[in-house]
Design an enzyme around this catalytic site. Sequence first.
Site, PDB file in Angstrom:
ATOM      1  N   TYR A 199      -1.965  -0.899  10.530  1.00  0.00           N
ATOM      2  CA  TYR A 199      -2.066  -1.266   9.104  1.00  0.00           C
ATOM      3  C   TYR A 199      -0.807  -0.814   8.373  1.00  0.00           C
ATOM      4  CZ  TYR A 199      -3.964  -1.256   4.306  1.00  0.00           C
ATOM      5  OH  TYR A 199      -4.181  -1.457   2.957  1.00  0.00           O
ATOM      6  N   SER A 251       0.873  -1.181   0.000  1.00  0.00           N
ATOM      7  CA  SER A 251       0.000   0.000   0.000  1.00  0.00           C
ATOM      8  C   SER A 251       0.905   1.223   0.000  1.00  0.00           C
ATOM      9  CB  SER A 251      -0.844  -0.010   1.283  1.00  0.00           C
ATOM     10  OG  SER A 251      -1.530   1.221   1.451  1.00  0.00           O
TER      11      SER A 251
HETATM   12  N1  LIG Z   1      -8.780  -0.413  -1.523  1.00  0.00           N
HETATM   13  C1  LIG Z   1      -7.761   0.359  -1.237  1.00  0.00           C
HETATM   14  O1  LIG Z   1      -7.873   1.595  -1.274  1.00  0.00           O
HETATM   15  C2  LIG Z   1      -6.417  -0.235  -0.904  1.00  0.00           C
HETATM   16  C3  LIG Z   1      -5.325   0.635  -0.792  1.00  0.00           C
HETATM   17  C4  LIG Z   1      -4.079   0.103  -0.483  1.00  0.00           C
HETATM   18  C5  LIG Z   1      -3.926  -1.258  -0.312  1.00  0.00           C
HETATM   19  N2  LIG Z   1      -5.019  -2.066  -0.420  1.00  0.00           N
HETATM   20  C6  LIG Z   1      -4.788  -3.502  -0.219  1.00  0.00           C
HETATM   21  O2  LIG Z   1      -5.306  -4.204  -1.332  1.00  0.00           O
HETATM   22  C7  LIG Z   1      -5.640  -5.547  -0.952  1.00  0.00           C
HETATM   23  C8  LIG Z   1      -7.029  -5.875  -1.434  1.00  0.00           C
HETATM   24  O3  LIG Z   1      -7.925  -4.993  -0.807  1.00  0.00           O
HETATM   25  P1  LIG Z   1      -9.348  -4.578  -1.405  1.00  0.00           P
HETATM   26  O4  LIG Z   1      -9.406  -3.113  -1.328  1.00  0.00           O
HETATM   27  O5  LIG Z   1      -9.608  -5.296  -2.678  1.00  0.00           O
HETATM   28  O6  LIG Z   1     -10.256  -5.132  -0.213  1.00  0.00           O
HETATM   29  P2  LIG Z   1     -11.541  -6.076  -0.154  1.00  0.00           P
HETATM   30  O7  LIG Z   1     -11.976  -6.031   1.267  1.00  0.00           O
HETATM   31  O8  LIG Z   1     -12.491  -5.688  -1.214  1.00  0.00           O
HETATM   32  O9  LIG Z   1     -10.929  -7.501  -0.503  1.00  0.00           O
HETATM   33  C9  LIG Z   1     -10.073  -8.166   0.389  1.00  0.00           C
HETATM   34  C10 LIG Z   1     -10.339  -9.663   0.268  1.00  0.00           C
HETATM   35  O10 LIG Z   1      -9.417 -10.340   1.141  1.00  0.00           O
HETATM   36  C11 LIG Z   1     -10.132 -11.410   1.742  1.00  0.00           C
HETATM   37  N3  LIG Z   1      -9.506 -11.816   3.006  1.00  0.00           N
HETATM   38  C12 LIG Z   1      -9.484 -11.157   4.195  1.00  0.00           C
HETATM   39  N4  LIG Z   1      -8.857 -11.895   5.120  1.00  0.00           N
HETATM   40  C13 LIG Z   1      -8.465 -13.045   4.513  1.00  0.00           C
HETATM   41  C14 LIG Z   1      -7.776 -14.197   4.950  1.00  0.00           C
HETATM   42  N5  LIG Z   1      -7.378 -14.341   6.229  1.00  0.00           N
HETATM   43  N6  LIG Z   1      -7.530 -15.181   4.054  1.00  0.00           N
HETATM   44  C15 LIG Z   1      -7.945 -15.068   2.766  1.00  0.00           C
HETATM   45  N7  LIG Z   1      -8.624 -14.009   2.300  1.00  0.00           N
HETATM   46  C16 LIG Z   1      -8.875 -13.002   3.166  1.00  0.00           C
HETATM   47  C17 LIG Z   1     -11.534 -10.831   1.984  1.00  0.00           C
HETATM   48  O11 LIG Z   1     -12.491 -11.855   2.219  1.00  0.00           O
HETATM   49  C18 LIG Z   1     -11.761 -10.058   0.701  1.00  0.00           C
HETATM   50  O12 LIG Z   1     -12.366 -10.858  -0.293  1.00  0.00           O
HETATM   51  C19 LIG Z   1      -5.470  -5.579   0.576  1.00  0.00           C
HETATM   52  O13 LIG Z   1      -4.223  -6.169   0.891  1.00  0.00           O
HETATM   53  C20 LIG Z   1      -5.474  -4.127   0.964  1.00  0.00           C
HETATM   54  O14 LIG Z   1      -4.793  -3.895   2.176  1.00  0.00           O
HETATM   55  C21 LIG Z   1      -6.245  -1.590  -0.706  1.00  0.00           C
END
Ligand SMILES: NC(=O)c1ccc[n+]([C@@H]2O[C@H](COP(=O)([O-])OP(=O)(O)OC[C@H]3O[C@@H](n4cnc5c(N)ncnc54)[C@H](O)[C@@H]3O)[C@@H](O)[C@H]2O)c1
Length: 253
Positions: free
Chosen positions: A157, A144
């Site tokens: 985080y 991130s």
């Molecule tokens: N959306 C943003 O703005 C953003 C920004 C920076 C980083 N991220 C990172 O991107 C990645 C994806 O996030 P997103 O925004 O698509 O979120 P999201 O919540 O839409 O998807 C995350 C997925 O991870 C799954 N998950 C959670 N815990 C788990 C586990 N223990 N085992 C297996 N699966 C698990 C959830 O069920 C979900 O389907 C994450 O690592 C998040 O930290 C997101």
Amino acid sequence: MAGIVAGKVAVVTGGGSGIGRAACEIFAREGASVVVADINVVGGEETAHLVTKAGGKAIFLKCDVSQAADAEALVKAAVVNFGGLNCAFNNAGVEGESSKLADATEENFMLNYRVNILGVFLCMKYQIRQMLTQGGGAIVNTASDAGLIGVKNLGQYSAAKHAVIGLTKSAALDYATKKIRVNAVCPGPIRTPMLMRIFEESPRVGEAMIAAQPVKRLGEPSEIADAAVYLCSESASYITGHALPVDGGYMAT
Ligand SMILES: NC(=O)c1ccc[n+]([C@@H]2O[C@H](COP(=O)([O-])OP(=O)(O)OC[C@H]3O[C@@H](n4cnc5c(N)ncnc54)[C@H](O)[C@@H]3O)[C@@H](O)[C@H]2O)c1
């Protein structure tokens, strides 16, 4: 099927939602067979269905990335169903609770630790063991912008995402001569259910986030997924140990 990862086998954690779902769709569109891994069965099965409906190859595996047995089973599923493992996108993550450090809980720390750090470590461990037997592979971990800079009210985080970058760079050095490349993507604010949860909790934080973006908009899940699939492809054959911001220019501010 032609494409930048044609004939490859990919695993995507967190494939049931947001960035992970977009990555499953793009890996498949670009010719890879995909194992969709998620702790959420409904979301994961839906992603696999979306991929196959569009003509791609995918199966779903219920997987909690913080459990070693599940991380190992994920690699096995790729080998048994599709004959090996070439690409891994370790993307599952949780945002946890927001608060200033002195108000944060040990539970929230451990949640961030288990899913965002331990999960990436365990997945990489078994993926690399398999890739060594195959003579190479490519791994991309989702960090991130919060892994590159501090973020108010999200210290745990941010610490976890810094750790993801440390694991990424170190593993890249460990396996640089073994044809295993390891990189990270560092998303800015992306329109996914995770970010929408943060916006619902605090609409003012959401507005401020968009205003602070040089491009004055959120990113789309596919914009992160495209970068991850590229880093897994042969087009990125000389890129390893890199943490790539995909953030509309935020890290340039
Ligand atoms: N959306 C943003 O703005 C953003 C920004 C920076 C980083 N991220 C990172 O991107 C990645 C994806 O996030 P997103 O925004 O698509 O979120 P999201 O919540 O839409 O998807 C995350 C997925 O991870 C799954 N998950 C959670 N815990 C788990 C586990 N223990 N085992 C297996 N699966 C698990 C959830 O069920 C979900 O389907 C994450 O690592 C998040 O930290 C997101």
